[in-house]
Design a protein around this motif. Structure first.
Motif, short mmCIF file in Angstrom:
data_model
loop_
_atom_site.label_atom_id
_atom_site.label_comp_id
_atom_site.label_asym_id
_atom_site.label_seq_id
_atom_site.Cartn_x
_atom_site.Cartn_y
_atom_site.Cartn_z
N VAL A 1 -7.43 9.84 -25.19
CA VAL A 1 -8.24 9.76 -23.97
C VAL A 1 -7.63 8.76 -22.99
O VAL A 1 -7.54 9.02 -21.79
N ALA A 2 -7.17 7.62 -23.51
CA ALA A 2 -6.55 6.62 -22.64
C ALA A 2 -5.31 7.17 -21.95
O ALA A 2 -5.11 6.98 -20.75
N ALA A 3 -4.49 7.89 -22.70
CA ALA A 3 -3.28 8.47 -22.13
C ALA A 3 -3.61 9.50 -21.06
O ALA A 3 -2.96 9.53 -20.00
N GLU A 4 -4.61 10.34 -21.31
CA GLU A 4 -4.98 11.37 -20.34
C GLU A 4 -5.56 10.75 -19.07
O GLU A 4 -5.43 11.32 -17.98
N GLN A 5 -6.20 9.58 -19.18
CA GLN A 5 -6.72 8.88 -18.00
C GLN A 5 -5.65 8.04 -17.31
O GLN A 5 -5.90 7.45 -16.26
N ALA B 1 -4.31 5.33 -18.59
CA ALA B 1 -4.54 3.91 -18.89
C ALA B 1 -3.51 3.38 -19.89
O ALA B 1 -3.01 4.12 -20.74
N GLY B 2 -3.22 2.10 -19.78
CA GLY B 2 -2.35 1.45 -20.74
C GLY B 2 -3.14 1.02 -21.96
O GLY B 2 -4.29 0.59 -21.84
N ASN C 1 -6.01 -1.03 -19.95
CA ASN C 1 -6.01 -1.30 -18.51
C ASN C 1 -5.83 0.02 -17.76
O ASN C 1 -4.94 0.80 -18.10
N ASP C 2 -6.69 0.27 -16.76
CA ASP C 2 -6.54 1.51 -15.98
C ASP C 2 -5.29 1.43 -15.11
O ASP C 2 -4.76 0.35 -14.87
N HIS D 1 -9.52 -2.47 -14.04
CA HIS D 1 -10.40 -2.70 -15.18
C HIS D 1 -9.62 -3.08 -16.43
O HIS D 1 -8.55 -2.53 -16.71
N ASN D 2 -10.20 -4.01 -17.19
CA ASN D 2 -9.66 -4.45 -18.47
C ASN D 2 -10.72 -4.23 -19.54
O ASN D 2 -11.87 -4.67 -19.38
N VAL D 3 -10.37 -3.51 -20.60
CA VAL D 3 -11.32 -3.16 -21.64
C VAL D 3 -10.77 -3.62 -22.99
O VAL D 3 -9.59 -3.41 -23.29
N GLN D 4 -11.63 -4.24 -23.81
CA GLN D 4 -11.24 -4.69 -25.14
C GLN D 4 -12.18 -4.10 -26.18
O GLN D 4 -13.40 -4.20 -26.06
N ILE D 5 -11.58 -3.45 -27.19
CA ILE D 5 -12.33 -2.71 -28.21
C ILE D 5 -11.83 -3.10 -29.59
O ILE D 5 -10.62 -3.29 -29.80
#
Length: 478
Positions: free
Chosen positions: A73-77, A79-80, A91-92, A97-101
């Motif tokens: 999903v990240a690759a298709e959007q 995003a790094g 990161n988009d 945006h910065n997201v941590q999971i």
């Protein structure tokens, strides 16, 4: 600029695909990595449209919840994705945006804010799987569950107006329900847009024939130019007189306008030098809707003729009357090639006259409307020899715009639908688009090849007879 739209909890729940069995991941905020790794999971895939392309996304069904491959999903959007000692960081592509999971942990971080998944991410077969909705929106994207559609960047939500095309194929619109001036520039790909300008005076502007420049007045009457590619604004000349109805010459070297507190003059300004030159000072007030032919040889404008006050010899208040028998809007034409030329009246009828245009060959087209609303609008054409005829349409015209190929006309049919036509010369009207929705604005590129509308506050571009929404409804703001 924050380019993020949060989807409601109801939508998020719908995407989880809850089954009869309740997963331990849904009831615990923290689950050990070992527990996550041993969780039973049924692998599958679900096809979504991502930025217009159909993509089969890898999924697992774990304890009744459908989760999606984080890396895919990240690759298709776009995003790094980086894996670190404390989890995964995303990161988009715009750096907004910065997201941590973390696997097995329901809480996650978005731009420093702590949020929670409904179900913790699951590690399965060396891959991490997460809730789709919250991942997409955390990265600033937009998801439509019913249509199974994902956009890498959410479309701006709100009500828009003052729609203009630019030479680089962009579409510029003002967000009318914003607390301050916000003009956005859209590409023809949903979700791909930028904040164009916040300059208050630039909300509405006259566009040059090549659609490279816009012209508007600031609060002092100073004329400003805005580059429609970059948004850079500069001043033109030093004149601060009242200027309305700005219109560019075909070659972009001159801007014509109605001048004066009472709109009693016609004038022009050189784009190269800023010099203002008077064209007409006949003291006739209430001029508007100025148009100039592509060759710069003639101008057409409307004069709003008001009632004439009459009084007797004693000039008493009781004897004062106002004669409205000749009140109304009249079209006038001015020869710009002859010094001292006098305006010539093109019309005498007392109908309202809207959207005048000078077409190739010198004919003038305008929309005739009954002041009392008792008759349908009519599109009329005044030939070069002065004869007037109606242009037949299968809808009641309510807007028209001249383009290099002829005329673009919008009308309303008997069933309330909006139809947009292209009319080239004396050819029959060709239908470009039809919709049952209300249309408040139409914008067409100078060559007539690109068409966009505002419908229910949303910006839509028309491609191959179909509408593509570039913004979302005002209700989607919250």
């Amino acid at each position: 600029m924050t380019n993020r739209k949060w989807i409601g909890a109801a939508l998020a729940s719908a995407l989880l695909v809850t089954g009869g069995a309740v997963s331990v991941l849904a009831t615990s905020s923290h689950v050990s990595a070992a527990a996550v790794k041993t969780a039973a999971a049924e692998e599958s895939s679900t096809t979504w449209s991502i930025n217009g392309t159909q993509v089969a996304l890898s999924t697992i069904n774990s304890g009744g919840y459908k989760l999606y491959s984080l890396s895919q999903v990240a690759a298709e959007q776009g995003a790094g994705l980086v894996r670190g000692s404390s989890g995964f960081q995303l990161n988009d592509s715009k750096g907004l945006h910065n997201v941590q999971i973390q696997a097995g942990v329901r809480s996650y971080q978005v731009d420093g804010e702590t949020l929670e998944f409904t179900v913790a991410p699951v590690m399965h077969d060396r891959k991490i799987y997460v809730e789709l909705t919250k991942l997409v929106t955390a990265l600033g994207g937009e998801l439509q569950a019913d249509a199974r559609t994902i956009l890498s960047f959410a479309r701006p939500a709100g009500s828009f107006d003052t729609l203009h095309w630019s030479a680089d194929g962009g579409l510029i619109a003002s967000q009318s329900d914003a607390e301050s001036t916000l003009l956005y520039k859209f590409t023809q790909t949903p979700g791909n847009y930028d904040l164009f300008t916040t300059s208050e005076g630039a909300v509405d502007y006259a566009v040059s024939a090549d659609q490279q420049w816009g012209a508007f007045n600031d609060e002092t009457g100073q004329l400003k130019l805005i580059n429609l590619s970059t948004g850079v604004i500069s001043s033109l000349g030093k004149d601060t007189s009242v200027k309305t109805d700005l219109v560019w010459s075909g070659d972009g070297k001159t801007i014509y306008f109605v001048q004066g507190d009472k709109q009693e003059k016609l004038a022009q300004i050189s784009v190269e030098t800023g010099e203002v030159k008077s064209l007409l000072e006949d003291k006739v007030e209430n001029k508007s809707e100025l148009r100039v032919s592509a060759d710069g040889k003639s101008a057409v404008y409307i004069v709003n003729v008001t009632g004439v006050a009459k009084n007797d010899a004693d000039s008493t208040e009781a004897s004062l009357t106002v004669d409205y028998s000749k009140a109304g809007e009249q079209l006038y034409k001015l020869d710009l090639t002859t010094k001292g030329a006098k305006p010539a009246a093109l019309t005498t009828a007392l109908d309202n006259k809207l959207y005048p245009e000078i077409l190739a060959g010198g004919s003038v087209v305008y929309l005739s409307a009954d002041p009392d609303g008792n008759a349908a609008n009519t599109l009329k054409q005044i030939a070069a020899d002065g004869t007037t005829s109606d242009i037949a349409l299968s809808a009641e015209a309510n807007w028209s715009k001249g383009v290099t190929t002829g005329l673009i006309v919008s009308g309303t049919t008997a069933d309330g639908s909006t139809v947009i036509y292209s009319i080239a010369g004396n050819a029959a009207p060709v239908e470009l688009y039809r919709t049952a929705d209300d249309v408040s604005e139409v914008s067409v590129s100078g060559d007539g090849s690109k068409l966009a509308i505002v419908s229910d506050g949303k910006v839509l571009v028309i491609q191959n007879g179909k509408a593509l929404e570039l913004s979302s409804s005002p209700e989607a703001v919250n």
